[in-house]
Design a protein around this motif. Structure first.
Motif, PDB file in Angstrom:
ATOM      1  N   VAL A  47       0.883  -1.160   0.000  1.00 12.01           N
ATOM      2  CA  VAL A  47       0.000   0.000   0.000  1.00 12.01           C
ATOM      3  C   VAL A  47       0.920   1.208   0.000  1.00 12.01           C
ATOM      4  N   MET A  48       0.870   1.982  -1.074  1.00 12.97           N
ATOM      5  CA  MET A  48       1.809   3.091  -1.225  1.00 12.97           C
ATOM      6  C   MET A  48       1.051   4.404  -1.340  1.00 12.97           C
ATOM      7  N   GLY A  49       1.815   5.459  -1.218  1.00 16.79           N
ATOM      8  CA  GLY A  49       1.211   6.774  -1.372  1.00 16.79           C
ATOM      9  C   GLY A  49       2.012   7.800  -0.613  1.00 16.79           C
ATOM     10  N   PRO A  50       1.772   9.090  -0.903  1.00 19.28           N
ATOM     11  CA  PRO A  50       2.532  10.136  -0.211  1.00 19.28           C
ATOM     12  C   PRO A  50       2.102  10.256   1.249  1.00 19.28           C
ATOM     13  N   ASN A  51       2.830  11.072   1.999  1.00 18.31           N
ATOM     14  CA  ASN A  51       2.477  11.316   3.402  1.00 18.31           C
ATOM     15  C   ASN A  51       1.045  11.797   3.515  1.00 18.31           C
ATOM     16  N   GLY A  52       0.328  11.240   4.468  1.00 22.45           N
ATOM     17  CA  GLY A  52      -1.031  11.691   4.691  1.00 22.45           C
ATOM     18  C   GLY A  52      -2.043  11.076   3.740  1.00 22.45           C
ATOM     19  N   ALA A  53      -1.599  10.123   2.929  1.00 22.62           N
ATOM     20  CA  ALA A  53      -2.532   9.502   1.985  1.00 22.62           C
ATOM     21  C   ALA A  53      -3.471   8.521   2.671  1.00 22.62           C
ATOM     22  N   GLY A  54      -3.100   8.088   3.882  1.00 21.34           N
ATOM     23  CA  GLY A  54      -3.945   7.142   4.606  1.00 21.34           C
ATOM     24  C   GLY A  54      -3.421   5.724   4.587  1.00 21.34           C
ATOM     25  N   LYS A  55      -2.143   5.566   4.238  1.00 24.05           N
ATOM     26  CA  LYS A  55      -1.564   4.215   4.133  1.00 24.05           C
ATOM     27  C   LYS A  55      -1.656   3.456   5.457  1.00 24.05           C
ATOM     28  N   SER A  56      -1.116   4.084   6.500  1.00 27.28           N
ATOM     29  CA  SER A  56      -1.087   3.395   7.792  1.00 27.28           C
ATOM     30  C   SER A  56      -2.490   3.185   8.329  1.00 27.28           C
ATOM     31  N   THR A  57      -3.390   4.099   7.987  1.00 27.74           N
ATOM     32  CA  THR A  57      -4.764   3.976   8.469  1.00 27.74           C
ATOM     33  C   THR A  57      -5.422   2.706   7.942  1.00 27.74           C
ATOM     34  N   VAL A  58      -4.994   2.267   6.758  1.00 27.50           N
ATOM     35  CA  VAL A  58      -5.528   1.017   6.211  1.00 27.50           C
ATOM     36  C   VAL A  58      -5.270  -0.119   7.194  1.00 27.50           C
ATOM     37  N   LEU A  59      -4.022  -0.213   7.666  1.00 28.67           N
ATOM     38  CA  LEU A  59      -3.679  -1.291   8.596  1.00 28.67           C
ATOM     39  C   LEU A  59      -4.374  -1.085   9.941  1.00 28.67           C
ATOM     40  N   LYS A  60      -4.440   0.162  10.374  1.00 30.05           N
ATOM     41  CA  LYS A  60      -5.095   0.438  11.653  1.00 30.05           C
ATOM     42  C   LYS A  60      -6.575   0.085  11.596  1.00 30.05           C
ATOM     43  N   ALA A  61      -7.187   0.292  10.431  1.00 34.11           N
ATOM     44  CA  ALA A  61      -8.604  -0.058  10.280  1.00 34.11           C
ATOM     45  C   ALA A  61      -8.787  -1.570  10.416  1.00 34.11           C
TER      46      ALA A  61
END
Lengths: 268, 351
Positions: free
Chosen positions: A62-76
């Motif tokens: 899961v890629m993307g710039p800062n603030g794209a929501g990458k880590s939120t995917v895993l947290k969800a």
């Protein structure tokens, strides 16, 4: 803001045959799937109707710039983010477990920033990964297995984790996740803050885990160049939405990364 | 929090190479802290006589039980609680109310029910009651962390003090409860100070053993992990609230035990022994000795008691100012300690 390729439709349930770059067996249907997930932190929309999935045996980035929501995917997935809409499916059934029960379902999470327990020894840190396991022989078997993949942990097993370098701590964090013998390993920015040579080593280990243990891996990364070399597929996120899904080659040949990282309104 | 591993390493060096002992000792703050406080204690005993040392020793034992128990919560689990005195008070008042002498009843200005229980029946009930209150309070406290945790535990200390002060038909409020008997086994009453000291030290030993078993178990390792990163440990399948509630309750029960011991030793309790300041002093002792070390809590309690009792005899201090002067010295000591040795005398971690 228009995006070149909108693909945030739930395309995963019936996935098109994906070119498998590494020649591995890819089973049908996602083992872990997010369907229409939206996450709001107060007024901030971190994820907006995101659907993505990972199939058994795959390595997905899961890629993307800062603030794209990458880590939120895993947290969800881990129940650590306020999900306002959508559902996480695990083996085709809604994942309803609380955060502390998810590991027993077969999903292990290696959080961002390593977060090893610095005042415990390496061996104790590893044991933290599977304390729900009562079977001592099985625990020892897993310990041996992790030590085989990470020889550095074997040689320093009695040392405090605080005495390790950042790269070694990342290996420990990976090993701690593997102690749960997970079907799916979620990695959140495993190379953050590491020297380039160590970054390479971490990616090699991730590949090794995938090849030898057949563990399904979802990896959130900012290091695009390195991660594209080891994944089967990648999802590109921008501003909380999925803007592209495809194989590394498809991503390299498109201008999607230039678009989301450099903000150029590229031709599509 | 910072690691302090130098000591561990220097210790192995000494074992391997005895001639390195002198060199290692010169810079070993922990060794000096140990020698200083133990030497101070022995010197104090010689100076003031064994009789007074027995009294000081008993005060030390009670403070040490409290500080070892609080260290389980503050040091090992990382929950900074300033409400420990509430559990100390619950234990003390339970023993006081249940055991106080019936014959004394008619002299009281405010009557409270008289039970006349033996000490060894009342003490377990005091411990149990502290545990029950701790569970009720802990369920709420578990919602908080860090600075908010300090505030809610502060609130608990205030509430418990006010209950002791104002529930007058149970505690006699500010009058306090007199005529609390000493522990007795059959006809053998622990009336002599030395007997009581041995009893108190035995309980302290028991508490230390229990704490040691807790912190060296896998349960203790989870507590350490909670202190370092609660979310990370939750991800690995631990219901951290259960662990926190368990250690909180165990710690409170230990404080209740210290309370029962205290009531029986002084033979009198009133709300002034359970003010917030006592809680603060207790936190200071734990930090002074060192977080997450059982031995450190003993050293901290010893240093505190020697300071408190020893200053009574300083010739240049007028007697009426000694009470305040002790607190001033303790305050200065804490500031100096935080400046030059934030991990405490023998501690491994910093707040």
């Amino acid at each position: 803001m228009d995006t070149p390729q909108e693909s945030n439709q739930p395309q995963i349930p019936n996935p098109p045959p994906v070119a498998d770059t590494q020649g591995k067996a890819v089973h049908d249907g996602p083992i872990l799937e997010l369907s229409g997930i939206s996450v709001h932190y107060g007024a901030v929309i971190a994820l907006n109707d995101v659907s993505l999935g990972v199939r058994r045996g795959e390595v997905v980035a899961v890629m993307g710039p800062n603030g794209a929501g990458k880590s939120t995917v895993l947290k969800a997935i881990m129940g650590l983010a306020p999900v306002v809409a959508g559902e996480v499916f695990w083996r085709k059934a809604p994942l309803a477990a609380a955060t502390h029960e998810i590991v027993k379902e077969g999903i292990a999470f290696v959080p961002q920033g390593r977060r090893v327990f610095t005042h415990l020894t390496i061996e104790e840190n590893l044991e933290m990964g599977c304390l729900h396991l009562k079977d001592k022989a099985e625990k020892q078997r897993r310990l041996d297995g992790v030590m085989r993949i990470f020889p550095i942990l074997q040689s320093k097993r009695g040392d405090l984790a605080s005495a390790m370098s950042g790269g070694q701590q990342q290996m420990l964090a990976l090993g701690r996740g593997l102690m749960a013998a997970p079907d799916v390993l979620l990695l959140d920015e495993p190379t953050l803050g590491l020297a380039p040579i160590v970054v390479k080593e971490v990616f090699d280990k991730v590949s090794e885990i995938s090849d030898e243990l057949k563990t399904t891996i979802m990896i959130v990364e900012h290091n695009i160049k390195g991660v594209l070399d080891i994944v089967d597929r990648a999802h590109v996120l921008d501003k909380g939405r999925i803007v592209f899904t495809g194989t590394p080659n498809a991503i390299r040949s498109s201008d999607i990364l230039t678009h989301v990282f450099l903000g150029k309104s590229g031709a599509s | 929090m910072q690691a302090e591993t130098e000591h561990d390493r220097s210790f192995t060096q000494i074992v391997r190479k005895p001639q390195a002992l002198v060199a290692a000792a010169r810079n070993n703050v922990e060794l000096w802290a140990n020698l200083l406080i133990i030497g101070w204690a022995l010197g104090f005993m010689l100076w003031q006589g064994v009789g007074f040392a027995i009294t000081v020793g008993t005060v030390f034992a009670i403070w040490a039980i409290l500080s070892v128990s609080l260290n389980l919560v503050v040091g090992f689990t990382g929950l900074l609680s300033v409400g420990h005195v509430g559990f100390f008070g619950i234990g003390a008042y339970t023993v006081a109310i249940l055991t106080s002498d019936a014959k004394y009843e008619q002299l009281r200005t405010e009557a409270i029910p008289t039970f006349g229980w033996p000490f060894f029946a009342a003490l377990p009930l005091g411990v149990l009651l502290a545990g029950i209150v701790a569970i009720a309070v802990g369920v709420v406290f578990n919602r908080f962390r860090d600075d908010i945790y300090v505030l809610v535990s502060f609130g608990f200390a205030i509430i418990s003090f006010n209950v002791f002060l104002n529930w007058r038909n149970l505690t006699r409020g500010a009058f306090g409860i007199h005529e609390i008997p000493r522990p007795a086994v059959g006809s053998w009453v622990l009336d002599r100070e030395l007997e009581f000291l041995i009893f108190a030290l035995a309980l302290l030993g028991l508490i230390m053993l229990l704490s040691w078993l807790i912190v060296t178990s896998s349960f203790g390792r989870v507590l350490t992990a909670i202190r370092e990163d609660e979310q990370a440990i939750a991800v690995f399948g631990y219901r951290t609230t259960h662990y926190k509630l368990a250690v909180w309750t165990i710690s409170a029960m230990m404080a209740g035990l210290a309370g029962g011991l205290f009531a029986s030793w002084t033979r009198f309790v009133d709300p002034n022994s359970f003010i917030l300041l006592e809680s603060m002093l207790l936190v200071a002792i734990v930090i002074l000795g060192g977080l997450a070390t059982i031995w450190g809590s003993l050293l901290g309690a010893m240093a505190f008691v020697l300071l408190e009792e020893g200053m009574r005899f300083l010739p240049f201090l007028p007697a009426i100012h000694i009470g305040q002067a002790r607190l001033v010295v303790l305050g200065i000591l804490l500031v100096l300690l935080m400046l030059f040795r934030p991990q405490g005398l023998v501690g491994r971690y910093r707040l």
